[in-house]
Design an enzyme around this catalytic site. Structure first.
Site, PDB file in Angstrom:
ATOM      1  N   SER A 138      19.342  -1.365  12.459  1.00 57.15           N
ATOM      2  CA  SER A 138      17.941  -1.774  12.459  1.00 57.15           C
ATOM      3  C   SER A 138      17.740  -2.996  13.365  1.00 57.15           C
ATOM      4  CB  SER A 138      17.527  -2.067  11.014  1.00 57.15           C
ATOM      5  OG  SER A 138      16.158  -2.219  10.909  1.00 57.15           O
ATOM      6  N   ASP A 191      14.770   9.134   8.980  1.00 58.52           N
ATOM      7  CA  ASP A 191      14.342   7.759   9.272  1.00 58.52           C
ATOM      8  C   ASP A 191      13.082   7.836  10.122  1.00 58.52           C
ATOM      9  OD1 ASP A 191      14.000   5.141  10.032  1.00 58.52           O
ATOM     10  OD2 ASP A 191      16.025   4.872  10.826  1.00 58.52           O
ATOM     11  N   HIS A 248      15.217   5.255   6.470  1.00 64.63           N
ATOM     12  CA  HIS A 248      15.810   4.163   7.242  1.00 64.63           C
ATOM     13  C   HIS A 248      16.977   3.520   6.488  1.00 64.63           C
ATOM     14  CE1 HIS A 248      15.998   1.106  10.276  1.00 64.63           C
ATOM     15  NE2 HIS A 248      15.706   0.134   9.447  1.00 64.63           N
TER      16      HIS A 248
END
Lengths: 387, 201
Positions: A157, A322, A355
């Protein structure tokens, strides 16, 4: 609380603090004259210093990536699934460094620290830091630790964005870049979500334009809302359907506006937990760093030209459900790397976890990660077999 | 990994120039790319969709990208590769003709291998049994086969002709991937696997 420390855990760890007195000029032009970075290390640095791995944390992460601080800890560090003896990042072979980024609220200098110039808490006066500032401060920590070149810099991320930045900012200082569930820049939708979260905090009457510490309050409701929204974007529709469906807390409708569905109480719980541990100004600042990240902007918006600076090998990983940083965003990175003729491997992992998948023990993900890290060990001539 | 190559890959590698850029479509566990990297200093990428094979590629230090050939190759730039290779995959993709054109858009040259549906045993199987041919090379039933676009050598050469594709080299092998003198007598009938090296006219 672990009764006994699991054999594949790095065990009990103690964070260290490094003070830096050399001023750091930030992207914004502002200068931090001095600052602290708090970090943890796992494993041993070898004699040739060729086995060091840097972990870059995401929005709400910190330096505590693996192991336990005490036997009373309910949970291990945030990436304990991937760091430890015999795990993907095998601490029998690698020396792992994990730090809390500048502007954080877990020990490194940030909005909750005392500003040495005023003797008061920085609060909203803490400068907005950019990903490149984090990377620069991480490079200084590497200098202190005697690490000239990382075997790999790894992150998911927002952590993956730091990895990308490393590859072009200090190309000669890393051999491998592992970029997981990330993106070359935020989309308008991503920025919009961040702005709603920031507004939720800013509009909380207890926020006081960021000076809540002086007023001896906490903008708890705002932080809670921000986290609830953020958390939603980390989950997938499938994952939520499976976990909660339309289940009711009390098994019946109460015709009230209090939380009735399980999913509502889950979000409340997550928000509540977060609002007691995280600093609101840090949240504002971290989301800004996300919004600002766009390394290709310095290269005429040409990501290929940007990543041409890199000298390391890359592993890029995405997850099917995601939608915060969708596989297509990772593929933008992969395509730019291929066009720039860089070494890159890419896998899109089937997962229902959205995610959040990058933190989960998904067998295929762990297999690929382990296989890649084995290659890192071989290419960096790190001794020792995976246990 | 050890660098003993499958026989078809050994034929293919002769046609790849040292230090060139290679794209391998359906690269399996990356044997060919790994060999080319180690022995010909080739810079290559492989596309694969099988999860176990992708992990094997990563273990073998191959630049593998998870990408389905049926989704197209538009992410690769024109003339960005010297050679685009596809072994034993032409017959499983949705549009082999379009893929072949894509291969020659991206690469200066292409190398393809595929099973020959005109192999004598296949012809006799259909003729005598009246059923869709099955063999060691084609072990599937008609309803569950991944080989949805079978062709013969002649079919392939006609396609090349129609698309202005020049055949630089070709060779045929039996099912053990051996080149045998007898096959050369009547390749369209006696060859079980074809290896074509093509370029644009």
């Amino acid at each position: 609380m672990p009764e006994v420390i699991p054999v594949d855990s790095v065990g009990l760890v103690t964070p260290k603090t490094q003070h830096f007195s050399e001023p750091l000029t930030l992207r914004s032009g502002r200068v931090l004259n001095e600052y602290d970075l708090v970090y943890e290390t796992y494993g041993k640095l070898n004699e040739s210093r060729s086995n060091a791995i840097l972990i870059c944390h995401a929005l709400s992460g910190d330096h505590h990536a693996a192991g336990y601080h005490s036997m009373d800890d309910k949970k291990p560090g945030w990436w304990d699934t991937c760091i430890g003896p015999g795990k993907a990042i095998d601490t029998n072979r690698f020396f792992v460094v994990s730090l809390n980024n500048l502007g954080g609220c877990s020990g490194s200098t940030g909005p909750t620290s005392i500003n040495p110039e005023t003797g008061k808490v920085y609060g909203p006066d803490f400068p907005i830091v950019a990903v490149r500032d984090w990377v620069q401060s991480q490079a200084r920590l590497a200098d202190v630790l005697g690490i000239e070149c990382w075997a790999a810099v790894v992150g998911g991320s927002l952590g993956g964005m730091q990895v990308l930045r490393w590859s072009i900012q200090y190309p000669e200082r890393l051999k491998h870049a592992v970029v997981i569930a990330s993106a070359p820049k935020l989309s308008a939708q991503n920025i919009a979500f961040n702005e709603v979260a920031r507004q939720a905090i800013a509009k909380d009457p207890d926020f006081h334009d960021g000076w809540y510490t002086e007023k001896e309050t906490i903008p708890k409701a705002g932080l809670m809302q921000a986290r609830m929204l953020g958390h939603l974007t980390y989950l997938s529709d499938d994952a939520m359907r499976q976990k909660f469906g339309r289940e009711l807390r009390e098994g019946k409708l109460n015709y009230s506006f209090a939380p009735e569905f399980q999913v509502e109480s889950y979000l409340h719980y997550q928000g509540e937990k977060f609002s007691t541990r995280f600093d609101a100004n840090t949240y504002m600042l971290m989301t800004k760093a996300l919004d600002y990240f766009d390394p290709a902007a310095d290269y005429n918006n040409d990501l290929q030209a940007c990543l041409s600076q890199a000298q390391c090998r890359f592993l890029v990983v995405s997850f099917t459900t995601d939608w915060r940083f969708a596989p297509a965003r990772s593929e933008e990175i992969v395509n730019a790397l291929v066009h720039a003729k860089k070494d890159v491997a890419y896998a899109c992992i089937e997962s229902e976890s959205g995610h959040d998948a990058f933190l989960m023990p998904i067998p295929r993900y762990l297999d690929i990660f382990s296989a890649y890290m084995d290659g890192v060990a071989t290419r960096c001539q790190v001794k020792g077999e995976r246990s | 990994m050890n660098h003993v190559l499958r026989d078809d890959l050994r034929i293919i590698q002769q046609w790849v120039k040292p230090s060139s850029q290679v794209l391998d479509l359906g690269c399996g566990e990356g044997q060919l790319l790994s060999y080319l990297q180690a022995n010909k200093q080739v810079n290559g990428y492989g596309l694969e969709i099988n999860p176990d094979k992708i992990t094997a590629c990563i273990r073998n230090g191959v630049n593998v990208l998870e990408q389905n050939l049926d989704d197209g190759l538009s992410n690769f730039a024109d003339d960005s590769m010297d050679t685009v290779i596809m072994t034993q995959a032409l017959q499983v993709v949705r549009r082999p003709d379009e893929l072949l054109e894509e291969m020659l858009r991206i690469g200066k040259e292409a190398i393809v291998t595929f099973p020959n549906f005109g192999f004598w045993k296949t012809r006799f199987y259909l003729l005598l049994k009246g059923r869709m041919p099955m063999s060691e090379t084609l072990p599937y039933n008609w309803y569950d086969t991944p080989n949805i676009h079978m062709c013969t050598f002649r079919d392939f050469e006609i396609l090349c002709h129609e698309k202005n594709i020049r055949i630089l080299n070709k060779t045929v092998m039996d099912d053990n991937h051996q080149e045998h003198w007898s096959i050369r007598l009547w390749p369209a009938m006696l060859g079980e696997i074809a290896v074509y090296h093509v370029t644009r006219k």
